[in-house]
Design a protein around this motif. Structure first.
Motif, mmCIF file in Angstrom:
data_model
loop_
_atom_site.group_PDB
_atom_site.id
_atom_site.type_symbol
_atom_site.label_atom_id
_atom_site.label_comp_id
_atom_site.label_asym_id
_atom_site.label_seq_id
_atom_site.Cartn_x
_atom_site.Cartn_y
_atom_site.Cartn_z
ATOM 1 N N ASN A 69 0.824 -1.211 0.000
ATOM 2 C CA ASN A 69 0.000 0.000 0.000
ATOM 3 C C ASN A 69 0.857 1.261 0.000
ATOM 4 N N ALA A 70 1.987 1.225 0.703
ATOM 5 C CA ALA A 70 2.883 2.385 0.726
ATOM 6 C C ALA A 70 3.452 2.642 -0.667
ATOM 7 N N ILE A 71 3.801 1.575 -1.366
ATOM 8 C CA ILE A 71 4.343 1.724 -2.717
ATOM 9 C C ILE A 71 3.262 2.229 -3.671
ATOM 10 N N LYS A 72 2.045 1.717 -3.526
ATOM 11 C CA LYS A 72 0.934 2.206 -4.365
ATOM 12 C C LYS A 72 0.697 3.692 -4.124
ATOM 13 N N SER A 73 0.742 4.090 -2.880
ATOM 14 C CA SER A 73 0.546 5.500 -2.537
ATOM 15 C C SER A 73 1.673 6.351 -3.113
ATOM 16 N N PHE A 74 2.890 5.839 -3.056
ATOM 17 C CA PHE A 74 4.027 6.565 -3.606
ATOM 18 C C PHE A 74 3.918 6.674 -5.127
ATOM 19 N N GLU A 75 3.470 5.603 -5.777
ATOM 20 C CA GLU A 75 3.290 5.649 -7.237
ATOM 21 C C GLU A 75 2.245 6.697 -7.625
ATOM 22 N N SER A 76 1.167 6.768 -6.859
ATOM 23 C CA SER A 76 0.155 7.786 -7.115
ATOM 24 C C SER A 76 0.746 9.187 -6.926
ATOM 25 N N PHE A 77 1.569 9.328 -5.918
ATOM 26 C CA PHE A 77 2.255 10.598 -5.644
ATOM 27 C C PHE A 77 3.161 10.991 -6.813
ATOM 28 N N VAL A 78 3.921 10.034 -7.325
ATOM 29 C CA VAL A 78 4.819 10.295 -8.459
ATOM 30 C C VAL A 78 4.006 10.640 -9.705
ATOM 31 N N ASP A 79 2.879 9.967 -9.902
ATOM 32 C CA ASP A 79 2.013 10.288 -11.039
ATOM 33 C C ASP A 79 1.501 11.727 -10.950
ATOM 34 N N LYS A 80 1.111 12.141 -9.763
ATOM 35 C CA LYS A 80 0.640 13.518 -9.584
ATOM 36 C C LYS A 80 1.766 14.513 -9.836
ATOM 37 N N ALA A 107 -1.375 16.958 -0.069
ATOM 38 C CA ALA A 107 -2.145 15.956 0.677
ATOM 39 C C ALA A 107 -1.436 14.602 0.636
ATOM 40 N N HIS A 108 -0.909 14.246 -0.535
ATOM 41 C CA HIS A 108 -0.132 13.000 -0.634
ATOM 42 C C HIS A 108 1.117 13.074 0.229
ATOM 43 N N CYS A 109 1.753 14.228 0.259
ATOM 44 C CA CYS A 109 2.965 14.398 1.086
ATOM 45 C C CYS A 109 2.665 14.146 2.554
ATOM 46 N N ARG A 110 1.582 14.708 3.045
ATOM 47 C CA ARG A 110 1.232 14.509 4.462
ATOM 48 C C ARG A 110 1.007 13.025 4.758
ATOM 49 N N HIS A 111 0.352 12.335 3.834
ATOM 50 C CA HIS A 111 0.124 10.900 4.025
ATOM 51 C C HIS A 111 1.453 10.142 4.040
ATOM 52 N N LEU A 112 2.318 10.457 3.089
ATOM 53 C CA LEU A 112 3.610 9.768 3.025
ATOM 54 C C LEU A 112 4.490 10.105 4.223
ATOM 55 N N GLU A 113 4.404 11.334 4.719
ATOM 56 C CA GLU A 113 5.182 11.705 5.910
ATOM 57 C C GLU A 113 4.741 10.891 7.118
ATOM 58 N N ARG A 114 3.435 10.659 7.236
ATOM 59 C CA ARG A 114 2.955 9.820 8.336
ATOM 60 C C ARG A 114 3.510 8.403 8.205
ATOM 61 N N LEU A 115 3.576 7.914 6.983
ATOM 62 C CA LEU A 115 4.122 6.566 6.780
ATOM 63 C C LEU A 115 5.596 6.495 7.153
ATOM 64 N N ARG A 126 11.616 3.751 3.366
ATOM 65 C CA ARG A 126 11.584 5.068 4.006
ATOM 66 C C ARG A 126 12.485 6.047 3.258
ATOM 67 N N ASN A 127 13.671 5.605 2.863
ATOM 68 C CA ASN A 127 14.590 6.477 2.117
ATOM 69 C C ASN A 127 13.999 6.887 0.778
ATOM 70 N N LEU A 128 13.343 5.944 0.098
ATOM 71 C CA LEU A 128 12.705 6.254 -1.183
ATOM 72 C C LEU A 128 11.603 7.296 -1.005
ATOM 73 N N LEU A 129 10.774 7.112 0.013
ATOM 74 C CA LEU A 129 9.697 8.065 0.276
ATOM 75 C C LEU A 129 10.264 9.445 0.635
ATOM 76 N N ASN A 130 11.313 9.462 1.430
ATOM 77 C CA ASN A 130 11.922 10.745 1.813
ATOM 78 C C ASN A 130 12.499 11.487 0.611
ATOM 79 N N GLU A 131 13.067 10.756 -0.341
ATOM 80 C CA GLU A 131 13.583 11.404 -1.554
ATOM 81 C C GLU A 131 12.449 12.034 -2.359
#
Length: 149
Positions: A69-80, A107-115, A126-131
């Motif tokens: 789910n974290a990767i799916k959320s990150f992919e959506s973030f990258v698409d945006k 909004a995606h950033c806030r979600h990813l920061e919580r993760l 975590r490193n990938l999300l932080n980048e």
């Protein structure tokens, strides 16, 4: 080597304490009076006791972050972010439209920061999300500064 506090960058420094305007009493005098009044009250203040519940003492436990789910959320973030980049290059989109895109990205950033704050998350993820979050923060700064006006 002795350091003199009498001069600072060639300018004399007045080390005398300022007097109270209007002949009033100083803060220190008021503070001392308040302490004296509190100690002469005769009643000792109740000690503060901190108690911990069993839940607070229990180690952190819970299911690990669902990496899928974290990767799916990150992919959506990258698409945006990609859609924002394309719209930024296209002159037909106004800054208001781009601002709406950035709000969605935020909004995606806030979600990813919580993760990323979850201690059970895999360090590589975590490193990938932080980048990705760092990239978005740079875009927020550029847009907020008016670099694209």
């Amino acid at each position: 080597m002795k350091i003199d506090n009498d001069h600072c960058n060639g300018f004399p420094v007045n080390s005398a304490r300022p007097t109270e305007p209007g002949g009033g009493i100083s803060f220190r005098q008021q503070f001392d009076q308040a302490l004296d009044a509190a100690s002469t009250n005769g009643e000792p203040s109740a000690p503060v006791a901190a108690t911990r519940t069993a839940a607070a003492l229990a180690p952190l436990s819970g299911p690990p972050v669902d990496a899928h789910n974290a990767i799916k959320s990150f992919e959506s973030f990258v698409d945006k972010l990609g859609a924002y980049q394309k719209r930024l290059a296209d002159g037909r989109y106004s800054l208001k439209m781009l601002d709406q895109d950035l709000r969605g990205i935020n909004a995606h950033c806030r979600h990813l920061e919580r993760l990323t704050c979850d201690p059970l998350m895999d360090d590589a993820l975590r490193n990938l999300l932080n980048e990705g979050l760092a990239t978005a923060r740079v875009e927020f700064e550029r847009f907020g500064r008016g670099d694209y006006c």
